[in-house]
Enzyme design. Sequence first.
Site, PDB file in Angstrom:
ATOM      1  N   CYS A 158      67.877  52.915  21.191  1.00  0.00           N
ATOM      2  CA  CYS A 158      69.159  52.797  20.478  1.00  0.00           C
ATOM      3  C   CYS A 158      69.116  53.529  19.140  1.00  0.00           C
ATOM      4  CB  CYS A 158      69.489  51.335  20.190  1.00  0.00           C
ATOM      5  SG  CYS A 158      69.225  50.223  21.580  1.00  0.00           S
ATOM      6  N   ASP A 159      68.048  53.328  18.380  1.00  0.00           N
ATOM      7  CA  ASP A 159      68.062  53.736  16.971  1.00  0.00           C
ATOM      8  C   ASP A 159      67.094  54.858  16.616  1.00  0.00           C
ATOM      9  OD1 ASP A 159      69.934  51.749  16.558  1.00  0.00           O
ATOM     10  OD2 ASP A 159      68.417  50.238  16.110  1.00  0.00           O
ATOM     11  N   CYS A 193      64.917  48.333  18.906  1.00  0.00           N
ATOM     12  CA  CYS A 193      65.291  49.183  20.035  1.00  0.00           C
ATOM     13  C   CYS A 193      65.156  50.667  19.684  1.00  0.00           C
ATOM     14  CB  CYS A 193      66.727  48.860  20.466  1.00  0.00           C
ATOM     15  SG  CYS A 193      67.294  49.835  21.861  1.00  0.00           S
TER      16      CYS A 193
HETATM   17  C1  LIG Z   1      70.662  45.271  17.081  1.00  0.00           C
HETATM   18  C2  LIG Z   1      70.809  45.817  18.486  1.00  0.00           C
HETATM   19  C3  LIG Z   1      71.139  47.140  18.665  1.00  0.00           C
HETATM   20  C4  LIG Z   1      71.324  47.644  19.952  1.00  0.00           C
HETATM   21  N1  LIG Z   1      71.697  48.945  20.078  1.00  0.00           N
HETATM   22  C5  LIG Z   1      71.975  49.421  21.304  1.00  0.00           C
HETATM   23  C6  LIG Z   1      72.461  50.763  21.451  1.00  0.00           C
HETATM   24  O1  LIG Z   1      72.624  51.500  20.466  1.00  0.00           O
HETATM   25  N2  LIG Z   1      72.742  51.184  22.705  1.00  0.00           N
HETATM   26  C7  LIG Z   1      72.569  50.400  23.808  1.00  0.00           C
HETATM   27  O2  LIG Z   1      72.887  50.842  24.917  1.00  0.00           O
HETATM   28  N3  LIG Z   1      72.085  49.145  23.693  1.00  0.00           N
HETATM   29  C8  LIG Z   1      71.788  48.642  22.487  1.00  0.00           C
HETATM   30  N4  LIG Z   1      71.289  47.359  22.355  1.00  0.00           N
HETATM   31  C9  LIG Z   1      70.980  46.604  23.584  1.00  0.00           C
HETATM   32  C10 LIG Z   1      72.260  45.992  24.207  1.00  0.00           C
HETATM   33  O3  LIG Z   1      72.946  45.255  23.220  1.00  0.00           O
HETATM   34  C11 LIG Z   1      71.906  45.099  25.384  1.00  0.00           C
HETATM   35  O4  LIG Z   1      71.131  45.794  26.328  1.00  0.00           O
HETATM   36  C12 LIG Z   1      73.183  44.605  26.084  1.00  0.00           C
HETATM   37  O5  LIG Z   1      74.028  43.954  25.165  1.00  0.00           O
HETATM   38  C13 LIG Z   1      72.841  43.635  27.207  1.00  0.00           C
HETATM   39  O6  LIG Z   1      74.030  43.149  27.735  1.00  0.00           O
HETATM   40  P1  LIG Z   1      74.074  41.774  28.566  1.00  0.00           P
HETATM   41  O7  LIG Z   1      75.507  41.607  28.945  1.00  0.00           O
HETATM   42  O8  LIG Z   1      73.058  41.783  29.611  1.00  0.00           O
HETATM   43  O9  LIG Z   1      73.634  40.633  27.555  1.00  0.00           O
HETATM   44  P2  LIG Z   1      74.081  40.252  26.084  1.00  0.00           P
HETATM   45  O10 LIG Z   1      74.716  41.371  25.385  1.00  0.00           O
HETATM   46  O11 LIG Z   1      72.881  39.616  25.469  1.00  0.00           O
HETATM   47  O12 LIG Z   1      75.209  39.150  26.302  1.00  0.00           O
HETATM   48  C14 LIG Z   1      74.877  37.879  26.777  1.00  0.00           C
HETATM   49  C15 LIG Z   1      76.011  36.943  26.403  1.00  0.00           C
HETATM   50  O13 LIG Z   1      75.797  35.694  27.058  1.00  0.00           O
HETATM   51  C16 LIG Z   1      76.155  34.648  26.176  1.00  0.00           C
HETATM   52  N5  LIG Z   1      75.402  33.468  26.591  1.00  0.00           N
HETATM   53  C17 LIG Z   1      74.045  33.338  26.633  1.00  0.00           C
HETATM   54  N6  LIG Z   1      73.715  32.110  27.095  1.00  0.00           N
HETATM   55  C18 LIG Z   1      74.885  31.472  27.352  1.00  0.00           C
HETATM   56  C19 LIG Z   1      75.220  30.152  27.830  1.00  0.00           C
HETATM   57  N7  LIG Z   1      74.254  29.275  28.146  1.00  0.00           N
HETATM   58  N8  LIG Z   1      76.514  29.806  27.964  1.00  0.00           N
HETATM   59  C20 LIG Z   1      77.507  30.682  27.634  1.00  0.00           C
HETATM   60  N9  LIG Z   1      77.253  31.943  27.167  1.00  0.00           N
HETATM   61  C21 LIG Z   1      75.965  32.326  27.022  1.00  0.00           C
HETATM   62  C22 LIG Z   1      75.772  35.159  24.798  1.00  0.00           C
HETATM   63  O14 LIG Z   1      76.550  34.505  23.787  1.00  0.00           O
HETATM   64  C23 LIG Z   1      76.096  36.645  24.905  1.00  0.00           C
HETATM   65  O15 LIG Z   1      77.394  36.941  24.441  1.00  0.00           O
HETATM   66  C24 LIG Z   1      71.112  46.820  21.088  1.00  0.00           C
HETATM   67  C25 LIG Z   1      70.745  45.483  20.902  1.00  0.00           C
HETATM   68  C26 LIG Z   1      70.600  44.965  19.619  1.00  0.00           C
HETATM   69  C27 LIG Z   1      70.226  43.520  19.434  1.00  0.00           C
END
Ligand SMILES: Cc1cc2nc3c(=O)[nH]c(=O)nc-3n(C[C@H](O)[C@H](O)[C@H](O)COP(=O)(O)OP(=O)(O)OC[C@H]3O[C@@H](n4cnc5c(N)ncnc54)[C@H](O)[C@@H]3O)c2cc1C
Length: 308
Positions: free
Chosen positions: A136-137, A133
Amino acid sequence: MLDLAIIGGGPAGLTAGLYATRGGLKDVVMFEMGLPGGQIMNSSEVENYPGIKEIVTGMELMEPWPEQCMRFGLKHEMAEVKQVKKENETFKVILSNGKEVEAKNVIICTGSTPKRAGFEGEDEFFGKGVSTCATCDGFFYKDKEVAVLGGGDTALEEAVYLSNICSKVYLIHRRDSFRAAPSTIAHVKERENIELVLNSNVKKVYGDAMGVLGVLTVDNDGNEKDLKVPGIFTFVGNNVNNGVLKQDDGSFLCKMSDYGEMVVDLSMRTSVEGLFAAGDIRIEAPKQVVCAAADGAVAALQVIARSL
Ligand SMILES: Cc1cc2nc3c(=O)[nH]c(=O)nc-3n(C[C@H](O)[C@H](O)[C@H](O)COP(=O)(O)OP(=O)(O)OC[C@H]3O[C@@H](n4cnc5c(N)ncnc54)[C@H](O)[C@@H]3O)c2cc1C
């Protein structure tokens, strides 16, 4: 029957839960198979969430979110959702333990997972110099040299983004041409501080306890190149966690993009009445915590409006 089932407990799911319960919905359950918080919990440094002045870890950022939601009545069921179906006007949320829960509305917040490239040292240095990302970084490498791996639109766009921050960007791609929009390719070629490393792949990243010190590439003739960079960004694809939408006949419950993302309008509505998407799972998601949280709020407000 639940007023609302939220599938996934990352920033999108938690914020949907907060807005839904605080907005008056009574029976709201968030199904999360692990600890609430989502993929950001794997990040060691977050500094772009508004209002957070210091760099925090993903865990520190997310730690207060569940408690805030639970205060207004959100229930968390720690369970994996296997499938979401719609029969007549009712959604059926089927859990991997066989349990079936009925709901009037569903918000899918299952997120996405960046693919790993598979080179030596990738897992060891993930979050310590290996990143997926740039938004992010990238800033952690201000005025430093970095490498980017990939040849599609995302890799090229992110290479251009990084070239505004970093002193130099090595763009490593396994072919001699890119699979990206011509205008994006033109932008890359215009940048004097982007050096193309074509017909090459990453053999390994190496470093010490502090992080990455360099990237070893190998070209198609076997020649190796040692790039002394403290960071590498890999963009080799993204897995959208859309499995819960697959129906028994192999189709998806709602309209999806060619990349497997849920198609939504600006209100996070999908092609199916009562089914919403929020966060990384939806089309054109910026894949940022703040955007996922905002989507969750928008979707929950729509569910409330629908329930009036
Ligand atoms: C290493 C890393 C660094 C990042 N750094 C940044 C940053 O600095 N700033 C920033 O803004 N963004 C950052 N991001 C991006 C950010 O994390 C994502 O955009 C954000 O978390 C997306 O949120 P979400 O709720 O859509 O999904 P997610 O965070 O992916 O959450 C989805 C959740 O659904 C759950 N899930 C999935 N399938 C199922 C199922 N079938 N049943 C039950 N539960 C399920 C998973 O366990 C998970 O907890 C980073 C990502 C990574 C990987």
